[in-house]
Design a protein around this motif. Sequence first.
Motif: not given
Length: 288
Positions: A111-139
């Motif tokens: 997954i990470r190898g097929h993502c551009n920087d912006s989408f990859g950054d968001m996925l890294d945040a989800l993977a490293w925090t375990g937060a709800r996606p909506g919480d990451v999107w409003q951070l």
Amino acid sequence: MPSDAVDRFLVDVAAKVKPGTYEQYRIKLVDLANARAKLPLASLTEKHLVDWLNDHRWSNSTRRGAVASLKVWLNWCVKEGMIEKSPAEGVRRPKMGRRERILSGEERASIRGHCNDSFGDMLDALAWTGARPGDVWQLEAAHVDWNEGIARLPGKTTDATGSLLTIHLVPKMLDLCRRLAERYPKGPLFRNSDGEPWNRNSVRCRFRRLRERLKAEGVDLSKVGAYTFRHSFATDALERGLGLADVAALMNHADIRTTSHYAHLQQRRSHLKRQAAKAVGDEGEDEP
């Protein structure tokens, strides 16, 4: 007409609900209004609503959201005197099964190898925090305590409890937030390549395209979405020996029983195979 009632409802709730909730209402109800455009609002029946739901090949969670949107809107119509009774009263939401899908290390790498920087950054945040996606999107940068390495922001239960949720930021997550804060000192940190904040719909579309691309390469990511990263975070943490109470705190669960639903260790056969070997004192080489 349904479209008039939908428009009035959306105007009324726009400032009263969270952006993600509003977007769910808008997408589902506009779709319904377009599909039943020729029907007067008072002529809508339970069968019309169920037929509309069945016209879509939605997952149970998406269908639940659609039914919830119907019920809220039609109850509002009753309150406003547009109709006498909601035709959605008998429409049942499907039960939510356990979210079984978790990611292996190989899948995450694909997954990470097929993502551009912006989408990859968001996925890294989800993977490293375990937060709800909506919480990451409003951070936002303003939510981050850079010295303590935490973020405090309104969450899913803030309206009900008055308490902010806390996201613990590991060093690489803190570095990511610092980099994005330089670009976006105000407003959401995680945005797409056009500078627009991520939301439920834009992320869903990106995952759909990603699944199609990887399927062509022989990688099956069916049922993988933003929340899969949260499930995987919890499962990985439990497998690594963290207690349920600690995982519950990291994931901002008010009830530890919610956390127990993420304990999908039965899916990790290699892990259980190792544990079985430990149980009988046989930790030698695996048989071919």
